[in-house]
Design an enzyme around this catalytic site. Structure first.
Site, PDB file in Angstrom:
ATOM      1  N   HIS A 139      45.686  46.711  33.021  1.00 14.75           N
ATOM      2  CA  HIS A 139      46.698  45.832  33.621  1.00 14.75           C
ATOM      3  C   HIS A 139      47.089  46.380  34.984  1.00 14.75           C
ATOM      4  CE1 HIS A 139      50.339  43.614  34.341  1.00 14.75           C
ATOM      5  NE2 HIS A 139      51.071  44.704  34.265  1.00 14.75           N
ATOM      6  N   HIS A 141      48.650  44.988  39.304  1.00 20.93           N
ATOM      7  CA  HIS A 141      49.385  43.999  40.101  1.00 20.93           C
ATOM      8  C   HIS A 141      48.674  43.724  41.421  1.00 20.93           C
ATOM      9  CE1 HIS A 141      53.177  45.999  38.037  1.00 20.93           C
ATOM     10  NE2 HIS A 141      52.495  45.254  37.180  1.00 20.93           N
ATOM     11  N   GLU A 169      29.544  35.094  43.532  1.00 17.72           N
ATOM     12  CA  GLU A 169      29.361  35.975  42.375  1.00 17.72           C
ATOM     13  C   GLU A 169      30.341  35.708  41.227  1.00 17.72           C
ATOM     14  OE1 GLU A 169      27.741  39.856  42.782  1.00 17.72           O
ATOM     15  OE2 GLU A 169      26.333  38.209  43.027  1.00 17.72           O
ATOM     16  N   HIS A 210      53.380  38.224  38.170  1.00 19.23           N
ATOM     17  CA  HIS A 210      53.436  39.630  37.730  1.00 19.23           C
ATOM     18  C   HIS A 210      52.121  40.366  37.998  1.00 19.23           C
ATOM     19  CE1 HIS A 210      54.797  42.757  34.556  1.00 19.23           C
ATOM     20  NE2 HIS A 210      53.709  43.212  35.149  1.00 19.23           N
TER      21      HIS A 210
HETATM   22  O1  2HA Z   1      55.501  49.253  34.767  1.00 14.92           O
HETATM   23  O2  2HA Z   1      53.099  47.177  35.010  1.00 14.92           O
HETATM   24  O3  2HA Z   1      54.078  45.488  33.249  1.00 14.92           O
HETATM   25  C1  2HA Z   1      54.260  49.025  34.210  1.00 14.92           C
HETATM   26  C2  2HA Z   1      53.955  47.596  34.271  1.00 14.92           C
HETATM   27  C3  2HA Z   1      54.717  46.698  33.388  1.00 14.92           C
HETATM   28 ZN    ZN Z   2      52.906  45.078  35.174  1.00 12.13          ZN
END
Ligand code: 2HA
Ligand code: ZN
Length: 270
Positions: A139, A141, A169, A210
């Site tokens: 995960h 950002h 691509e 997010h």
């Molecule tokens: O702080 O990215 O989603 C970590 C993160 C929460």
């Molecule tokens: Zn996050």
């Protein structure tokens, strides 16, 4: 017992999280990564009977009982992982009843695994049932994917098609497309369940306003998946406000399917 800091999985985790930071995807304590490990690999570096402490995980994941994960720590900065891996990362095993994590190494300042642990573990369960080779949930950002969620429709088919049209691509790298969640409160079991549900049909899940979740068989593949989607989003953000003169047509996307032996998500191409 060998030095765990020399383990290929540790070296790769440190390199990948450092590169994620360098890409600007993980400001401050943003982002988290979990890497599923094989017991035989862990056993080369750690005494599997030596549990440092046990932490509740806040949900039940019996599907993951006995599985080992290397996981970034809550509140920790990716910027610092390479300098103090034992503080910023932890290696844990899910207990047999699936509701606790036994810490075997790391989080050496008394810390814990990421606040997004539910989304990670639930996503591992979903991806493992789709692909037994899946080892990574990531995960972060990335700025352009995030920006896109402010100006583009959040309809999954529309979002996916736009990304496919931005770089040749893309359809080859993520033929299953990108699923999209609306804004939701992060760090909760609810967003974890919603993410895992979306992971049943795609390896990329956008969290609107997010960031993004990616899943894959190893750190390179998962990093590359997010990198490719983020590049496409960057192109989109460069051109979205300009008159569109050319695009990649559905006919051309079909040619790519044939050439690279991939199958676009059902119903996404005309
Ligand atoms: O702080 O990215 O989603 C970590 C993160 C929460
Ligand atoms: Zn996050």
């Amino acid at each position: 017992m060998k030095d765990i800091l020399t383990a290929p999985f540790m070296v790769e985790m440190i390199r990948t999280t450092t590169e994620m930071y360098r890409h600007g995807w993980d400001e401050r304590n943003g982002g988290n990564v979990s890497l599923l490990l094989e017991e035989k690999d862990v056993a080369e570096y750690l005494d599997l009977n030596k549990v440092l402490r046990t932490e509740p995980v806040g949900f039940k994941a019996p599907e993951l009982a006995g599985k080992y994960f290397l996981v970034t720590g809550t509140g920790k900065y990716f910027k610092n992982i390479q300098y103090a891996p034992d503080v910023n990362l932890g290696l844990l095993r899910i207990t047999s009843d699936g509701d606790k994590a036994e810490i075997l190494w790391g989080y050496s300042d008394g810390g814990r695994f990421t606040s997004e642990f539910p989304a990670h573990m639930m996503s591992h369960i979903a991806r493992l049932s789709a692909d037994s080779e899946n080892h990574v949930v990531m995960h972060c950002h990335p700025a352009n994917l995030l920006a896109m969620t402010y100006v583009h429709s959040l309809d999954e088919k529309a979002f996916t098609r736009t990304l496919w049209q931005m770089c040749t691509e893309c359809i080859v790298v993520f033929p299953d497309g990108v699923n999209v969640l609306p804004w939701m409160l992060c760090g909760t079991n609810e967003i974890g369940e919603a993410t895992a549900e979306k992971m049943n049909t795609a390896r990329l899940v956008v969290w609107s306003q997010h960031g993004i979740y990616g899943a894959g068989k190893d750190l390179d593949e998962t990093f590359g998946l997010i990198e490719t989607a983020e590049k496409a989003a960057e192109i989109y953000m460069k051109i979205a406000h300009l008159p569109l003169v050319n695009t990649i047509t559905d006919e051309q996307l079909h040619l790519l399917e044939g050439r690279f032996g991939v199958k676009a998500r059902d119903g996404y191409l005309n």
